[in-house]
Design a protein around this motif. Structure first.
Motif, PDB file in Angstrom:
ATOM      1  N   PHE A 237     -42.655  17.654  43.021  1.00 20.75           N
ATOM      2  CA  PHE A 237     -41.737  17.529  44.148  1.00 20.75           C
ATOM      3  C   PHE A 237     -42.475  17.061  45.401  1.00 20.75           C
ATOM      4  O   PHE A 237     -41.909  16.351  46.232  1.00 20.75           O
ATOM      5  CB  PHE A 237     -41.037  18.863  44.414  1.00 20.75           C
ATOM      6  CG  PHE A 237     -39.894  19.128  43.481  1.00 20.75           C
ATOM      7  CD1 PHE A 237     -38.687  18.457  43.625  1.00 20.75           C
ATOM      8  CD2 PHE A 237     -40.014  20.048  42.444  1.00 20.75           C
ATOM      9  CE1 PHE A 237     -37.629  18.695  42.777  1.00 20.75           C
ATOM     10  CE2 PHE A 237     -38.962  20.302  41.591  1.00 20.75           C
ATOM     11  CZ  PHE A 237     -37.771  19.625  41.744  1.00 20.75           C
ATOM     12  N   GLU A 238     -43.741  17.437  45.545  1.00 23.60           N
ATOM     13  CA  GLU A 238     -44.523  16.978  46.698  1.00 23.60           C
ATOM     14  C   GLU A 238     -44.713  15.466  46.649  1.00 23.60           C
ATOM     15  O   GLU A 238     -44.618  14.776  47.680  1.00 23.60           O
ATOM     16  CB  GLU A 238     -45.878  17.680  46.720  1.00 23.60           C
ATOM     17  CG  GLU A 238     -45.804  19.167  47.065  1.00 23.60           C
ATOM     18  CD  GLU A 238     -45.390  20.047  45.904  1.00 23.60           C
ATOM     19  OE1 GLU A 238     -45.163  21.250  46.133  1.00 23.60           O
ATOM     20  OE2 GLU A 238     -45.273  19.533  44.761  1.00 23.60           O
ATOM     21  N   GLU A 239     -44.953  14.925  45.457  1.00 21.49           N
ATOM     22  CA  GLU A 239     -45.094  13.475  45.309  1.00 21.49           C
ATOM     23  C   GLU A 239     -43.768  12.770  45.559  1.00 21.49           C
ATOM     24  O   GLU A 239     -43.720  11.701  46.181  1.00 21.49           O
ATOM     25  CB  GLU A 239     -45.640  13.157  43.918  1.00 21.49           C
ATOM     26  CG  GLU A 239     -47.095  13.578  43.738  1.00 21.49           C
ATOM     27  CD  GLU A 239     -47.527  13.679  42.296  1.00 21.49           C
ATOM     28  OE1 GLU A 239     -48.755  13.743  42.064  1.00 21.49           O
ATOM     29  OE2 GLU A 239     -46.650  13.717  41.386  1.00 21.49           O
ATOM     30  N   MET A 240     -42.684  13.377  45.112  1.00 20.48           N
ATOM     31  CA  MET A 240     -41.357  12.816  45.367  1.00 20.48           C
ATOM     32  C   MET A 240     -41.041  12.810  46.856  1.00 20.48           C
ATOM     33  O   MET A 240     -40.499  11.835  47.391  1.00 20.48           O
ATOM     34  CB  MET A 240     -40.302  13.619  44.604  1.00 20.48           C
ATOM     35  CG  MET A 240     -40.418  13.495  43.092  1.00 20.48           C
ATOM     36  SD  MET A 240     -39.680  14.902  42.214  1.00 20.48           S
ATOM     37  CE  MET A 240     -38.017  14.905  42.858  1.00 20.48           C
ATOM     38  N   ALA A 241     -41.378  13.904  47.556  1.00 18.50           N
ATOM     39  CA  ALA A 241     -41.124  13.973  49.000  1.00 18.50           C
ATOM     40  C   ALA A 241     -41.968  12.954  49.747  1.00 18.50           C
ATOM     41  O   ALA A 241     -41.502  12.323  50.701  1.00 18.50           O
ATOM     42  CB  ALA A 241     -41.408  15.385  49.511  1.00 18.50           C
ATOM     43  N   ARG A 246     -41.872   7.512  52.693  1.00 17.78           N
ATOM     44  CA  ARG A 246     -42.620   6.272  52.898  1.00 17.78           C
ATOM     45  C   ARG A 246     -41.806   5.297  53.752  1.00 17.78           C
ATOM     46  O   ARG A 246     -40.744   4.821  53.359  1.00 17.78           O
ATOM     47  CB  ARG A 246     -42.958   5.618  51.552  1.00 17.78           C
ATOM     48  CG  ARG A 246     -43.821   4.378  51.654  1.00 17.78           C
ATOM     49  CD  ARG A 246     -44.124   3.775  50.296  1.00 17.78           C
ATOM     50  NE  ARG A 246     -44.977   4.646  49.474  1.00 17.78           N
ATOM     51  CZ  ARG A 246     -45.375   4.326  48.235  1.00 17.78           C
ATOM     52  NH1 ARG A 246     -44.962   3.199  47.684  1.00 17.78           N
ATOM     53  NH2 ARG A 246     -46.156   5.157  47.572  1.00 17.78           N
ATOM     54  N   GLY A 247     -42.281   5.025  54.950  1.00 12.64           N
ATOM     55  CA  GLY A 247     -41.616   4.065  55.831  1.00 12.64           C
ATOM     56  C   GLY A 247     -40.363   4.588  56.496  1.00 12.64           C
ATOM     57  O   GLY A 247     -39.647   3.823  57.151  1.00 12.64           O
ATOM     58  N   THR A 248     -40.081   5.899  56.363  1.00 13.61           N
ATOM     59  CA  THR A 248     -38.872   6.461  56.958  1.00 13.61           C
ATOM     60  C   THR A 248     -39.057   7.962  57.138  1.00 13.61           C
ATOM     61  O   THR A 248     -40.121   8.502  56.880  1.00 13.61           O
ATOM     62  CB  THR A 248     -37.641   6.170  56.074  1.00 13.61           C
ATOM     63  OG1 THR A 248     -36.454   6.541  56.777  1.00 13.61           O
ATOM     64  CG2 THR A 248     -37.706   6.920  54.757  1.00 13.61           C
ATOM     65  N   TRP A 249     -37.995   8.628  57.596  1.00  9.92           N
ATOM     66  CA  TRP A 249     -38.065  10.067  57.857  1.00  9.92           C
ATOM     67  C   TRP A 249     -37.357  10.848  56.757  1.00  9.92           C
ATOM     68  O   TRP A 249     -36.306  10.425  56.259  1.00  9.92           O
ATOM     69  CB  TRP A 249     -37.402  10.404  59.191  1.00  9.92           C
ATOM     70  CG  TRP A 249     -38.211   9.986  60.378  1.00  9.92           C
ATOM     71  CD1 TRP A 249     -38.136   8.805  61.058  1.00  9.92           C
ATOM     72  CD2 TRP A 249     -39.234  10.757  61.025  1.00  9.92           C
ATOM     73  NE1 TRP A 249     -39.043   8.780  62.085  1.00  9.92           N
ATOM     74  CE2 TRP A 249     -39.732   9.973  62.091  1.00  9.92           C
ATOM     75  CE3 TRP A 249     -39.774  12.015  60.814  1.00  9.92           C
ATOM     76  CZ2 TRP A 249     -40.739  10.411  62.944  1.00  9.92           C
ATOM     77  CZ3 TRP A 249     -40.772  12.469  61.652  1.00  9.92           C
ATOM     78  CH2 TRP A 249     -41.252  11.672  62.705  1.00  9.92           C
ATOM     79  N   ILE A 250     -37.925  11.970  56.379  1.00 10.16           N
ATOM     80  CA  ILE A 250     -37.164  13.020  55.709  1.00 10.16           C
ATOM     81  C   ILE A 250     -36.967  14.122  56.745  1.00 10.16           C
ATOM     82  O   ILE A 250     -37.833  14.368  57.573  1.00 10.16           O
ATOM     83  CB  ILE A 250     -37.866  13.555  54.455  1.00 10.16           C
ATOM     84  CG1 ILE A 250     -39.302  14.007  54.742  1.00 10.16           C
ATOM     85  CG2 ILE A 250     -37.843  12.505  53.354  1.00 10.16           C
ATOM     86  CD1 ILE A 250     -39.974  14.692  53.556  1.00 10.16           C
TER      87      ILE A 250
END
Length: 318
Positions: A237-241, A246-250
């Motif tokens: 899940f850390e890799e998915m987050a 990448r290039g934007t905000w979560i």
């Protein structure tokens, strides 16, 4: 901690789950407490509100409340991280897992307005003849971030919940021939719940490779259809987050679905492997029960859906 949203005596509330009881946050008529609002305030504020609720509020028995989705997420990214699932579904189309799948954790955005509770009825999507479930786990983002590394991303994951991405397989197959989608194939219902379990509660289940090793089970009308382990994901899940950022905000409240597990995590995988529609597509009256170790259980019953409103075919311009 476990946090839930629910309706009791006609009043929508949020609170802490403990010993089969719901402890509501301190509410007022002018300022009702919303779980997403507390998540936005930060993990410390959420935990403090939870501690106050455990000691100050009158508990509500779980059996007396209707569970809602734990939060109304601003966005929902649904990934496809189980190789066995991808391989099984691809086989049904005479295909194999594409090399592009191995390059990065692919996802699509699903409908955040379609969230339903852990025990709500699920209507068949209009025009659907091949209705299906999907057994997934989802991470909930607790802190905003951008261009994160996987190591940084761990601190941005607040907790986890169960996600059932209900799917109209016939609609999905037709619309994706246009090279766009899925759209109405996955637009009408997504179960989220039964509650949000904070990441620290599941940390004892983390394996040496960084995956949460949780048992996953799904049954239809009491018959087990699929079983897998969450540690069989191809990405953490850390890799998915990190990829999502990448290039934007979560941002707080964003939901990242694991994608369907393998070994019968959905009917479409079994149809692809067997070449026939067995077990059969879901129909009104069928009850789907999903259990994830350390999180909880979802139980939803399929009901009749609406008749599709007719639309004309495209106006041909060429």
């Amino acid at each position: 901690m476990k946090f839930a949203s629910f309706v009791h005596d006609g009043k929508r509330q949020s609170g802490v789950v403990a010993d089969d009881q719901l402890h509501p946050f301190e509410n007022s008529l002018e300022h009702p407490v919303d779980l997403l609002g507390l998540i936005v305030e930060g993990e410390e504020a959420l935990r403090e509100a939870g501690e106050r609720a455990l000691t100050a509020s009158l508990p509500v028995p779980l059996v007396d409340a209707r569970l809602l989705p734990p939060l109304q997420p601003p966005t929902v990214r649904d990934y496809m991280t189980f190789e066995s699932h991808v391989e099984g579904v691809a086989r049904g189309y005479g295909d194999t897992v594409p090399e592009e799948w191995y390059a990065a954790p692919a996802f699509y955005f699903t409908n955040p307005y379609a969230m339903i509770g852990a025990h709500d009825d699920v209507p068949v999507p209009p025009g659907c003849g091949r209705f299906d479930f999907e057994l997934e786990v989802a991470a909930v983002i607790g802190k905003a971030g951008r261009d994160l590394t996987p190591e940084q991303a761990r601190a941005h994951i607040l907790g986890y919940t169960i996600l059932n991405d209900w799917s109209a397989r016939d609609l999905q197959a037709r619309e994706m021939r246009v090279r766009l989608g899925p759209a109405k194939g996955k637009d009408t219902s997504t179960t989220l719940g039964p509650w949000l379990v904070t990441a620290d509660e599941l940390e004892p289940h983390r394996d040496a490779d960084g995956f949460l090793d949780l048992a996953l089970t799904v049954a239809v009308n009491g018959e087990t259809i699929g079983q897998d382990r969450l540690a069989n994901m191809a990405w953490t899940f850390e890799e998915m987050a990190a990829y999502a950022s990448r290039g934007t905000w979560i941002r707080p409240g964003d939901v990242l679905g694991s994608g369907t597990c393998g070994n019968g995590g959905c009917l479409a995988e079994l149809w692809g492997r067997g070449g026939v529609l067995q077990p059969p597509p879901l129909a009104p009256g069928d009850t789907v029960t999903i259990t994830v170790e350390g999180i909880g259980t979802l139980t939803n019953t399929v009901v009749e859906g609406a008749t599709p409103v007719p639309l004309p075919s495209a106006r041909r311009r060429n």
